[in-house]
Design a protein around this motif. Structure first.
Motif, mmCIF file in Angstrom:
data_model
loop_
_atom_site.group_PDB
_atom_site.id
_atom_site.type_symbol
_atom_site.label_atom_id
_atom_site.label_comp_id
_atom_site.label_asym_id
_atom_site.label_seq_id
_atom_site.Cartn_x
_atom_site.Cartn_y
_atom_site.Cartn_z
ATOM 1 N N LEU A 1 0.818 -1.212 0.000
ATOM 2 C CA LEU A 1 0.000 0.000 0.000
ATOM 3 C C LEU A 1 0.857 1.269 0.000
ATOM 4 N N LEU A 2 1.556 1.528 1.089
ATOM 5 C CA LEU A 2 2.269 2.796 1.259
ATOM 6 C C LEU A 2 3.319 3.037 0.167
ATOM 7 N N PHE A 3 4.185 2.059 -0.077
ATOM 8 C CA PHE A 3 5.257 2.207 -1.066
ATOM 9 C C PHE A 3 4.986 1.403 -2.341
ATOM 10 N N SER A 4 3.721 1.123 -2.612
ATOM 11 C CA SER A 4 3.365 0.280 -3.762
ATOM 12 C C SER A 4 3.668 0.933 -5.108
ATOM 13 N N GLN A 5 3.784 2.264 -5.140
ATOM 14 C CA GLN A 5 3.973 2.978 -6.413
ATOM 15 C C GLN A 5 5.424 3.362 -6.676
ATOM 16 N N VAL A 6 6.334 2.912 -5.837
ATOM 17 C CA VAL A 6 7.706 3.424 -5.894
ATOM 18 C C VAL A 6 8.416 3.059 -7.206
ATOM 19 N N PHE A 7 8.195 1.842 -7.727
ATOM 20 C CA PHE A 7 8.888 1.449 -8.961
ATOM 21 C C PHE A 7 8.291 2.151 -10.186
ATOM 22 N N TYR A 8 6.988 2.371 -10.166
ATOM 23 C CA TYR A 8 6.368 3.134 -11.253
ATOM 24 C C TYR A 8 6.924 4.559 -11.274
ATOM 25 N N LEU A 9 7.018 5.168 -10.101
ATOM 26 C CA LEU A 9 7.558 6.522 -10.016
ATOM 27 C C LEU A 9 9.011 6.570 -10.460
ATOM 28 N N MET A 10 9.765 5.527 -10.154
ATOM 29 C CA MET A 10 11.173 5.467 -10.562
ATOM 30 C C MET A 10 11.297 5.490 -12.090
ATOM 31 N N LEU A 11 10.328 4.841 -12.752
ATOM 32 C CA LEU A 11 10.344 4.807 -14.216
ATOM 33 C C LEU A 11 9.886 6.126 -14.820
ATOM 34 N N ASP A 12 8.874 6.740 -14.223
ATOM 35 C CA ASP A 12 8.317 7.976 -14.765
ATOM 36 C C ASP A 12 9.118 9.221 -14.394
ATOM 37 N N PHE A 13 9.779 9.167 -13.234
ATOM 38 C CA PHE A 13 10.516 10.339 -12.738
ATOM 39 C C PHE A 13 11.946 9.934 -12.359
ATOM 40 N N PRO A 14 12.784 9.686 -13.356
ATOM 41 C CA PRO A 14 14.155 9.221 -13.091
ATOM 42 C C PRO A 14 15.008 10.249 -12.344
ATOM 43 N N GLU A 15 14.546 11.496 -12.292
ATOM 44 C CA GLU A 15 15.323 12.526 -11.596
ATOM 45 C C GLU A 15 15.162 12.452 -10.072
ATOM 46 N N TYR A 16 14.174 11.717 -9.589
ATOM 47 C CA TYR A 16 13.959 11.613 -8.148
ATOM 48 C C TYR A 16 15.038 10.743 -7.511
ATOM 49 N N THR A 17 15.453 11.114 -6.319
ATOM 50 C CA THR A 17 16.377 10.269 -5.553
ATOM 51 C C THR A 17 15.584 9.160 -4.862
ATOM 52 N N ALA A 18 16.296 8.205 -4.282
ATOM 53 C CA ALA A 18 15.629 7.092 -3.596
ATOM 54 C C ALA A 18 14.724 7.577 -2.454
#
Length: 263
Positions: free
Chosen positions: A174-191
């Motif tokens: 739930l809480l971190f379920s979108q983290v890999f999608y965001l990593m693909l869409d927003f490569p500029e974000y840090t971990a």
């Protein structure tokens, strides 16, 4: 008014998008299984948790396995995001994160796996103590009416196990379920930013995702009776629904931001 797509609408989208692509997604799933699962089985079968030291070694091995699995899970996320965006997926996309920003994925997966271990460790340590009690139990103790395991201790184990499972599900699913999608869409974000963005994106939507997840339970039960064969269809279906859930979530979040800026 920005309304989210219903569970039925997300499932209908996923079914349509998967047509003609089952060969690719099943191939990726089987490749993931062949690459990662043997290591996981080796950890489970060959590392004993009967002692505290054995349990600690098991946790270290489990942490390493979690890091490896993260690369394949993220690769599958890439495949299903491409499907949801009407792009052509390839089996080789499973290894996308082995070629990309591996350090960022390592950092994110290290946090997720560490949370997994922390949630599991208390019940694991207690189970090793229970296992030692069972191993020392003999016929004389049984004849004397002594229980093999202290009932209060076993109850504490059940509580710790259930609490760890619920917390782990909340964090990962739930809480971190979108983290890999965001990593693909927003490569500029840090971990750290990816983890924070995922938590922020899921604010107010955790119940909706939980409902969608629970709606698959009957199919999962039926799939178990097929000796796992039905999961070759069910798992891609679930993953495609999750990818569409993310796209719906991110679109609505952008619309809300644009509307607030206009106001």
């Amino acid at each position: 008014m920005n309304q989210y797509l219903s569970s039925a609408s997300l499932k209908a989208l996923a079914k349509g998008q998967l047509l003609g692509k089952y060969g690719t997604v099943i191939g990726a799933y089987l490749l993931h299984f062949l690459c990662a699962v043997p290591f996981g089985l080796a950890v489970t079968l060959f590392i004993s948790t009967d002692t505290i030291w054995g349990t600690l070694i098991y946790c270290i091995a489990l942490f390493l396995f979690g890091l490896l699995s993260g690369y394949f899970i993220a690769g599958e996320t890439y495949i299903y995001l491409k499907i949801a965006c009407n792009q052509t997926p390839y089996v080789s996309d499973l290894f996308h994160f082995f070629r990309g920003d591996t350090l960022k994925l390592f950092q994110v997966q290290a946090v997720l796996t560490a949370i997994d271990i922390i949630c599991t460790l208390p019940s694991l340590l207690l189970s090793s103590h229970i296992n030692q009690s069972l191993l020392s139990f003999d016929a004389d103790m049984a004849a004397a009416g002594v229980l093999p395991v202290n009932a209060s201790l076993f109850l504490v184990y059940i509580i710790l196990y259930l609490a760890g499972t619920i917390i782990n599900f909340y964090v990962h699913s739930l809480l971190f379920s979108q983290v890999f999608y965001l990593m693909l869409d927003f490569p500029e974000y840090t971990a750290p930013e990816l983890l924070k963005r995922s938590a922020r994106l899921m604010k107010g939507s955790k119940g909706r995702l939980l409902y969608i997840s629970l709606s698959f339970v009957p199919l999962i039960i039926l799939g178990a009776f097929s000796f796992g064969i039905a999961f070759l269809w069910l798992i891609p279906y679930m993953e495609a629904v999750n990818a569409n859930f993310y796209l719906d979530l991110i679109r609505k979040s952008k619309n809300v931001k644009m509307n607030s800026e206009e106001l």
